[in-house]
Structures are given as C-alpha cells and as structure tokens.
Scaffold this motif. Structure first.
Motif, PDB file in Angstrom:
ATOM      1  N   PRO A   8     -35.463 -17.814  31.739  1.00 50.93           N
ATOM      2  CA  PRO A   8     -35.670 -17.049  30.499  1.00 50.93           C
ATOM      3  C   PRO A   8     -36.887 -17.558  29.737  1.00 50.93           C
ATOM      4  O   PRO A   8     -37.140 -18.761  29.659  1.00 50.93           O
ATOM      5  N   GLY A   9     -37.644 -16.612  29.209  1.00 53.89           N
ATOM      6  CA  GLY A   9     -38.843 -16.951  28.452  1.00 53.89           C
ATOM      7  C   GLY A   9     -40.107 -17.040  29.287  1.00 53.89           C
ATOM      8  O   GLY A   9     -41.200 -17.151  28.744  1.00 53.89           O
ATOM      9  N   ARG A  10     -39.958 -16.967  30.621  1.00 55.24           N
ATOM     10  CA  ARG A  10     -41.117 -16.967  31.510  1.00 55.24           C
ATOM     11  C   ARG A  10     -41.191 -15.622  32.211  1.00 55.24           C
ATOM     12  O   ARG A  10     -40.162 -15.036  32.544  1.00 55.24           O
ATOM     13  N   GLY A  18     -40.011 -12.434  29.898  1.00 55.15           N
ATOM     14  CA  GLY A  18     -38.890 -13.167  30.460  1.00 55.15           C
ATOM     15  C   GLY A  18     -37.584 -12.942  29.728  1.00 55.15           C
ATOM     16  O   GLY A  18     -36.810 -13.872  29.507  1.00 55.15           O
ATOM     17  N   LYS A  19     -37.317 -11.680  29.372  1.00 51.83           N
ATOM     18  CA  LYS A  19     -36.044 -11.362  28.713  1.00 51.83           C
ATOM     19  C   LYS A  19     -34.902 -11.790  29.627  1.00 51.83           C
ATOM     20  O   LYS A  19     -34.948 -11.572  30.837  1.00 51.83           O
ATOM     21  N   ASP A  26     -33.894 -10.411  38.241  1.00 57.06           N
ATOM     22  CA  ASP A  26     -34.859 -10.955  39.199  1.00 57.06           C
ATOM     23  C   ASP A  26     -34.151 -11.934  40.132  1.00 57.06           C
ATOM     24  O   ASP A  26     -34.274 -11.845  41.359  1.00 57.06           O
ATOM     25  N   LEU A  27     -33.378 -12.843  39.563  1.00 63.07           N
ATOM     26  CA  LEU A  27     -32.668 -13.825  40.372  1.00 63.07           C
ATOM     27  C   LEU A  27     -31.682 -13.155  41.327  1.00 63.07           C
ATOM     28  O   LEU A  27     -31.668 -13.433  42.525  1.00 63.07           O
TER      29      LEU A  27
END
Length: 120
Positions: A8-10, A18-19, A26-27
């Motif tokens: 998160p954040g990236r 990176g919401k 994505d993961l």
C-alpha cells in the motif's frame, strides 16, 4: 526479472498511488496467489504438498508467491508447513462465498442463459 511485493502506498497495476484495494488485487492477481490461499484454507501444507495441490506449479513460481504472501502477512511458515495467518483466514472468509457464486455463474454461462433467467 525482479518482482516487487505489492505494498500500500506504492504504485501497482491499476493504481499509481497504491490504493490498498488495488494493491490487494495486484497481489491476488498474480499467478497461483489465490490458489495458494484457497488450498491453505483447509490445513497447513508442506511446500511439496502445496505444489502438488496447485497442479504442479513450478517451484520457482510457488516460492516467489509464498514469499510475497508471507511478506503481506497472509501466509506463515511453521514446523508443520505453510498456513494462513489470521489475516489470511479473514481474507479467505471474504473470498469463500465467491466459490459458490462462481459455480452458479459457470452453470449459467454453460447453459447459454445470458440473463441469468430473469425476465427483464
């Protein structure tokens, strides 16, 4: 090729900021990530058991996914093998209803019933 662990954040696929929901997607969208979670929901498994359950996924891919899922606090490794963390079990509880839904959806698609039987 180095694969970064979604955080998160990236930036991740679909989100420059990176919401968290996009990071999770994505993961989970990476090959075998959902399958690993699904298989570990039943009981801990060794690497070899997990590889067999995941239809012979390559050791390299399985190792990479396990590292990502461990870094994301969804999977842990203990003496008896890999298992879901409390966070991983919580995620599985949210995903599990999709199993039933997907079965209904597949039957609908295979029967050619595009509108799901509704008369709208």
């Amino acid at each position: 090729m180095t694969h970064k662990i979604p955080t998160p954040g990236r930036p991740v696929r679909g989100s420059k900021t990176g919401k968290p929901i996009m990071v999770l997607f994505d993961l989970l969208g990476r090959s075998w990530a959902l399958g690993i979670i699904w298989h570990l929901a039943g009981a801990p498994m060794t690497f070899r058991q997990l590889q067999t359950s995941c239809e012979g996924v390559s050791p390299t891919v399985l190792n990479t996914r396990l590292k990502e899922l461990r870094a994301s606090d969804l999977v842990q490794h203990q003496q008896d093998g890999y298992l879901l963390t409390a966070t991983g079990r919580e995620l599985f509880a949210l995903l599990q209803p999709l199993g039933g839904w997907s079965g209904n959806w597949a039957r609908q698609l295979l029967s050619g019933d595009e509108d799901g039987g509704s008369n709208t």
